[in-house]
Design a protein around this motif. Structure first.
Motif, mmCIF file in Angstrom:
data_model
loop_
_atom_site.group_PDB
_atom_site.id
_atom_site.type_symbol
_atom_site.label_atom_id
_atom_site.label_comp_id
_atom_site.label_asym_id
_atom_site.label_seq_id
_atom_site.Cartn_x
_atom_site.Cartn_y
_atom_site.Cartn_z
ATOM 1 N N ARG A 131 -5.736 104.628 -8.746
ATOM 2 C CA ARG A 131 -4.883 103.854 -7.845
ATOM 3 C C ARG A 131 -4.251 104.769 -6.804
ATOM 4 O O ARG A 131 -3.651 105.783 -7.135
ATOM 5 N N ARG A 132 -4.383 104.396 -5.543
ATOM 6 C CA ARG A 132 -3.871 105.231 -4.455
ATOM 7 C C ARG A 132 -2.814 104.536 -3.609
ATOM 8 O O ARG A 132 -2.063 105.186 -2.905
ATOM 9 N N PHE A 133 -2.803 103.209 -3.648
ATOM 10 C CA PHE A 133 -1.927 102.460 -2.753
ATOM 11 C C PHE A 133 -0.925 101.620 -3.529
ATOM 12 O O PHE A 133 -1.196 101.173 -4.637
ATOM 13 N N CYS A 134 0.222 101.373 -2.896
ATOM 14 C CA CYS A 134 1.264 100.549 -3.502
ATOM 15 C C CYS A 134 0.865 99.079 -3.450
ATOM 16 O O CYS A 134 -0.201 98.734 -2.935
ATOM 17 N N ALA A 135 1.745 98.242 -3.926
ATOM 18 C CA ALA A 135 1.462 96.811 -3.999
ATOM 19 C C ALA A 135 1.827 96.069 -2.716
ATOM 20 O O ALA A 135 1.752 94.849 -2.674
ATOM 21 N N ALA A 136 2.204 96.772 -1.676
ATOM 22 C CA ALA A 136 2.664 96.129 -0.435
ATOM 23 C C ALA A 136 1.521 95.855 0.539
ATOM 24 O O ALA A 136 1.756 95.652 1.726
ATOM 25 N N GLY A 137 0.289 95.881 0.079
ATOM 26 C CA GLY A 137 -0.844 95.581 0.951
ATOM 27 C C GLY A 137 -1.416 96.778 1.667
ATOM 28 O O GLY A 137 -2.277 96.636 2.543
ATOM 29 N N CYS A 138 -0.999 97.962 1.303
ATOM 30 C CA CYS A 138 -1.479 99.170 1.984
ATOM 31 C C CYS A 138 -2.964 99.412 1.756
ATOM 32 O O CYS A 138 -3.649 99.917 2.638
ATOM 33 N N GLY A 139 -3.464 99.064 0.597
ATOM 34 C CA GLY A 139 -4.898 99.218 0.334
ATOM 35 C C GLY A 139 -5.711 98.369 1.284
ATOM 36 O O GLY A 139 -6.724 98.821 1.835
ATOM 37 N N ASN A 140 -5.268 97.142 1.502
ATOM 38 C CA ASN A 140 -5.962 96.269 2.450
ATOM 39 C C ASN A 140 -5.883 96.819 3.869
ATOM 40 O O ASN A 140 -6.867 96.804 4.608
ATOM 41 N N ARG A 141 -4.706 97.285 4.265
ATOM 42 C CA ARG A 141 -4.559 97.857 5.608
ATOM 43 C C ARG A 141 -5.460 99.067 5.793
ATOM 44 O O ARG A 141 -6.078 99.243 6.842
ATOM 45 N N ALA A 142 -5.558 99.908 4.765
ATOM 46 C CA ALA A 142 -6.428 101.091 4.851
ATOM 47 C C ALA A 142 -7.892 100.677 4.963
ATOM 48 O O ALA A 142 -8.653 101.270 5.741
ATOM 49 N N ALA A 143 -8.293 99.661 4.203
ATOM 50 C CA ALA A 143 -9.681 99.198 4.253
ATOM 51 C C ALA A 143 -10.005 98.613 5.625
ATOM 52 O O ALA A 143 -11.077 98.876 6.185
#
Length: 180
Positions: free
Chosen positions: A155-167
């Motif tokens: 896991r690299r990203f928080c739960a605030a949607g950062c994973g989606n923004r990075a993708a």
């Protein structure tokens, strides 16, 4: 499950509490604190006062330091929190939960119970040699923290949607590169 049944949710709650601080204040008023207490399933005393809100807010920077500390510094913070609260661990059962450790009475002030619950969960993390599970969000524009409870520690990203923004950013960069 990596830890005792109450440790994982406590660790996630510590991260959630830390993440309420920032440019967009996550605990702007007493009703927001009440919502946090309910959402995070804190039991026991909750005074719903401005003084209680200030005390909880004051705890956040101290807990945030844990995500920037090495193991010895984490131990200092944890021991300090437990010492200041005069923590005395005892097995307790309430609210249809199995026995678990409480180290301060349920009628202790909310900020003290939050601090001690955080310290107890972090003590488990240190004892299990799992401090590396405390991470900061990998998104460059995010200052949130997280606890990686995944099996493969990915896991690299928080739960605030950062994973989606990075993708989305990576996708747009690939598309832009293809067009040139």
């Amino acid at each position: 499950m990596l830890f005792a049944h109450d440790t994982e949710p406590a660790l996630l709650t510590v991260a959630a509490l830390v993440n309420t601080a920032g440019p967009d204040e996550g605990l702007p008023d007493v009703p927001a604190l009440t919502e946090f207490v309910v959402t995070q399933k804190y039991s026991g005393r909750h005074d719903r006062t401005d003084a209680e809100l200030r005390a909880v807010r004051a705890l956040r920077p101290r807990l945030r330091r844990i995500w920037h500390a090495d193991e010895d510094e984490i131990v200092e913070i944890v021991n300090g929190l437990l010492r200041e609260a005069h923590a005395l661990p005892q097995l307790i059962r309430h609210d249809d939960e199995p026995y678990h450790l409480h180290a301060v009475p349920r009628d202790a002030p909310l900020d003290r119970r939050m601090a001690v619950e955080a310290a107890m969960a972090l003590a488990d993390l240190v004892r299990s040699r799992e401090v590396s599970r405390l991470r900061r969000c990998a998104h460059p524009d995010c200052d949130n923290v997280l606890v990686d409870l995944s099996k493969n520690r990915s896991r690299r990203f928080c739960a605030a949607g950062c994973g989606n923004r990075a993708a989305v950013s990576a996708y747009r960069a690939r598309k832009a590169a293809e067009e040139t």
